[in-house]
Design a protein around this motif. Structure first.
Motif, PDB file in Angstrom:
ATOM      1  N   CYS A 124       0.821  -1.216   0.000  1.00 38.37           N
ATOM      2  CA  CYS A 124       0.000   0.000   0.000  1.00 38.37           C
ATOM      3  C   CYS A 124       0.852   1.261   0.000  1.00 38.37           C
ATOM      4  O   CYS A 124       0.487   2.260  -0.638  1.00 38.37           O
ATOM      5  N   VAL A 125       1.982   1.247   0.689  1.00 39.10           N
ATOM      6  CA  VAL A 125       2.858   2.413   0.681  1.00 39.10           C
ATOM      7  C   VAL A 125       3.401   2.664  -0.719  1.00 39.10           C
ATOM      8  O   VAL A 125       3.415   3.795  -1.210  1.00 39.10           O
ATOM      9  N   VAL A 126       3.822   1.604  -1.392  1.00 38.66           N
ATOM     10  CA  VAL A 126       4.395   1.757  -2.731  1.00 38.66           C
ATOM     11  C   VAL A 126       3.316   2.145  -3.746  1.00 38.66           C
ATOM     12  O   VAL A 126       3.477   3.102  -4.515  1.00 38.66           O
ATOM     13  N   ALA A 127       2.201   1.419  -3.755  1.00 43.22           N
ATOM     14  CA  ALA A 127       1.155   1.664  -4.755  1.00 43.22           C
ATOM     15  C   ALA A 127       0.498   3.017  -4.551  1.00 43.22           C
ATOM     16  O   ALA A 127       0.325   3.793  -5.506  1.00 43.22           O
ATOM     17  N   HIS A 128       0.120   3.330  -3.332  1.00 45.24           N
ATOM     18  CA  HIS A 128      -0.575   4.594  -3.092  1.00 45.24           C
ATOM     19  C   HIS A 128       0.394   5.758  -2.947  1.00 45.24           C
ATOM     20  O   HIS A 128      -0.003   6.913  -3.131  1.00 45.24           O
ATOM     21  N   GLY A 129       1.654   5.459  -2.673  1.00 44.82           N
ATOM     22  CA  GLY A 129       2.663   6.499  -2.758  1.00 44.82           C
ATOM     23  C   GLY A 129       2.769   7.021  -4.181  1.00 44.82           C
ATOM     24  O   GLY A 129       2.931   8.223  -4.411  1.00 44.82           O
ATOM     25  N   ALA A 130       2.657   6.109  -5.155  1.00 49.34           N
ATOM     26  CA  ALA A 130       2.671   6.519  -6.562  1.00 49.34           C
ATOM     27  C   ALA A 130       1.509   7.459  -6.863  1.00 49.34           C
ATOM     28  O   ALA A 130       1.677   8.499  -7.521  1.00 49.34           O
ATOM     29  N   LEU A 131       0.328   7.125  -6.366  1.00 52.08           N
ATOM     30  CA  LEU A 131      -0.840   7.975  -6.608  1.00 52.08           C
ATOM     31  C   LEU A 131      -0.727   9.306  -5.873  1.00 52.08           C
ATOM     32  O   LEU A 131      -1.168  10.339  -6.379  1.00 52.08           O
ATOM     33  N   LEU A 132      -0.150   9.298  -4.684  1.00 44.47           N
ATOM     34  CA  LEU A 132       0.043  10.553  -3.956  1.00 44.47           C
ATOM     35  C   LEU A 132       0.977  11.472  -4.732  1.00 44.47           C
ATOM     36  O   LEU A 132       0.733  12.686  -4.830  1.00 44.47           O
ATOM     37  N   ARG A 133       2.040  10.923  -5.295  1.00 48.24           N
ATOM     38  CA  ARG A 133       2.949  11.753  -6.092  1.00 48.24           C
ATOM     39  C   ARG A 133       2.212  12.371  -7.282  1.00 48.24           C
ATOM     40  O   ARG A 133       2.408  13.547  -7.610  1.00 48.24           O
ATOM     41  N   ILE A 134       1.374  11.566  -7.925  1.00 53.40           N
ATOM     42  CA  ILE A 134       0.672  12.042  -9.114  1.00 53.40           C
ATOM     43  C   ILE A 134      -0.371  13.100  -8.764  1.00 53.40           C
ATOM     44  O   ILE A 134      -0.425  14.172  -9.368  1.00 53.40           O
ATOM     45  N   PHE A 135      -1.223  12.810  -7.780  1.00 53.61           N
ATOM     46  CA  PHE A 135      -2.304  13.735  -7.459  1.00 53.61           C
ATOM     47  C   PHE A 135      -1.808  15.016  -6.784  1.00 53.61           C
ATOM     48  O   PHE A 135      -2.389  16.083  -6.966  1.00 53.61           O
ATOM     49  N   SER A 136      -0.746  14.909  -5.993  1.00 57.00           N
ATOM     50  CA  SER A 136      -0.211  16.095  -5.313  1.00 57.00           C
ATOM     51  C   SER A 136       0.734  16.890  -6.207  1.00 57.00           C
ATOM     52  O   SER A 136       1.037  18.049  -5.921  1.00 57.00           O
ATOM     53  N   LYS A 137       1.228  16.226  -7.277  1.00 56.50           N
ATOM     54  CA  LYS A 137       2.235  16.828  -8.159  1.00 56.50           C
ATOM     55  C   LYS A 137       3.496  17.209  -7.378  1.00 56.50           C
ATOM     56  O   LYS A 137       4.217  18.154  -7.731  1.00 56.50           O
ATOM     57  N   GLN A 138       3.780  16.435  -6.323  1.00 58.14           N
ATOM     58  CA  GLN A 138       4.979  16.633  -5.506  1.00 58.14           C
ATOM     59  C   GLN A 138       5.737  15.306  -5.440  1.00 58.14           C
ATOM     60  O   GLN A 138       5.376  14.419  -4.658  1.00 58.14           O
ATOM     61  N   PRO A 139       6.782  15.144  -6.220  1.00 54.07           N
ATOM     62  CA  PRO A 139       7.452  13.840  -6.303  1.00 54.07           C
ATOM     63  C   PRO A 139       8.148  13.383  -5.028  1.00 54.07           C
ATOM     64  O   PRO A 139       8.443  12.200  -4.884  1.00 54.07           O
ATOM     65  N   LEU A 140       8.392  14.294  -4.088  1.00 55.40           N
ATOM     66  CA  LEU A 140       9.082  13.920  -2.849  1.00 55.40           C
ATOM     67  C   LEU A 140       8.127  13.615  -1.702  1.00 55.40           C
ATOM     68  O   LEU A 140       8.532  13.024  -0.691  1.00 55.40           O
ATOM     69  N   LEU A 141       6.870  14.008  -1.828  1.00 54.74           N
ATOM     70  CA  LEU A 141       5.964  13.999  -0.690  1.00 54.74           C
ATOM     71  C   LEU A 141       5.667  12.601  -0.162  1.00 54.74           C
ATOM     72  O   LEU A 141       5.632  12.387   1.058  1.00 54.74           O
ATOM     73  N   ALA A 142       5.429  11.643  -1.038  1.00 55.12           N
ATOM     74  CA  ALA A 142       5.041  10.302  -0.580  1.00 55.12           C
ATOM     75  C   ALA A 142       6.120   9.676   0.296  1.00 55.12           C
ATOM     76  O   ALA A 142       5.814   9.055   1.323  1.00 55.12           O
ATOM     77  N   ASP A 143       7.389   9.849  -0.097  1.00 52.80           N
ATOM     78  CA  ASP A 143       8.473   9.292   0.712  1.00 52.80           C
ATOM     79  C   ASP A 143       8.525   9.968   2.080  1.00 52.80           C
ATOM     80  O   ASP A 143       8.785   9.311   3.100  1.00 52.80           O
ATOM     81  N   GLN A 144       8.296  11.273   2.102  1.00 59.84           N
ATOM     82  CA  GLN A 144       8.297  11.984   3.376  1.00 59.84           C
ATOM     83  C   GLN A 144       7.178  11.500   4.285  1.00 59.84           C
ATOM     84  O   GLN A 144       7.390  11.263   5.483  1.00 59.84           O
ATOM     85  N   VAL A 145       5.983  11.347   3.725  1.00 58.33           N
ATOM     86  CA  VAL A 145       4.826  10.917   4.521  1.00 58.33           C
ATOM     87  C   VAL A 145       5.024   9.494   5.031  1.00 58.33           C
ATOM     88  O   VAL A 145       4.708   9.185   6.187  1.00 58.33           O
TER      89      VAL A 145
END
Length: 234
Positions: A124-145
């Motif tokens: 879930c971290v990997v799959a939804h991290g990808a979606l978080l990067r896309i929807f937020s348009k912030q490529p670093l955010l998912a790793d930080q969260v």
């Protein structure tokens, strides 16, 4: 865990190809799928051949695969039990694809990443991290969260959302004070329900990923990190 890709989502530029391993099962139609980067199976449970699944599930898989360029492994893993597959994705769509309320798509994916990280759910971290990067348009955010949302580049509203989500996900006692903190950031009780329900659904999803030893698709790791190649006109 779940990834219901819609036509609004940016498509990937490559298509995954799966190898098949014969299952130690009575039916020759039951298979285990392996990822493209290793010989480890997607799930420790048998995965039915798609042609043997109910037609509505076949259609759903085909739609997702056509729009995203690959079929997320959660669809394969949960197809082991078609009735539970239907129930899971119906609730998933009700929460994650809804158009009402004050939560953005990025907010919803952020909740999934933070609570799934607390539950040590790689899929879930990997799959939804990808979606978080896309929807937020912030490529670093998912790793930080995923690592520590308290120090991530989030505003006060986002941190209030995650404080509430992780409280629900951690089975803390929810009080009026929790709801009041959300209200200070323009989030009403219906939004609180959405936040809590997403955390609760993915608490289930995280545990199913652990049970099945579900592996993320390789495509997820780079989605939203690097610019997509623009198609040249022919």
């Amino acid at each position: 865990m779940a990834l219901r890709l819609s036509g609004r989502l940016v498509s990937t530029t490559s298509r995954i190809f799966f190898k098949y391993h014969a299952a130690a099962a009575s039916s020759s139609l039951v298979q285990y799928y392996t990822s493209s980067s290793s010989d480890k199976p997607v799930s420790r449970f048998p995965i039915p051949d798609r042609s043997t699944l109910p037609q509505d599930i076949q259609d759903q898989m085909a739609e997702v695969e056509e729009k995203s360029g690959f079929l997320p492994n959660v669809f394969k893993a949960l197809s082991h039990r078609p009735e539970e597959f239907r129930a899971f994705f119906k609730y998933y769509d009700a929460l994650m694809a809804k158009e009402t309320g004050n939560l953005t798509k990025a907010d919803r994916e952020m909740i999934v990443v933070a609570t799934s990280a607390n539950n040590n759910c790689t899929y879930c971290v990997v799959a939804h991290g990808a979606l978080l990067r896309i929807f937020s348009k912030q490529p670093l955010l998912a790793d930080q969260v995923a690592t520590n949302w308290h120090t991530a580049d989030l505003d006060a509203r986002q941190k209030a959302i995650l404080e509430f989500a992780t409280a629900v996900g951690g089975s803390d006692t929810i009080t009026e004070e929790h709801l009041q903190k959300l209200e200070e950031h323009g989030l009403d009780r219906e939004d609180a329900w959405d936040i809590g329900a997403i955390a609760a659904l993915f608490a289930l999803s995280n545990r199913m990923a652990h049970l099945t030893d579900m592996r993320p698709n390789d495509e997820f790791y780079l989605m939203g990190r690097v610019p997509r190649e623009k198609k040249t006109a022919t």
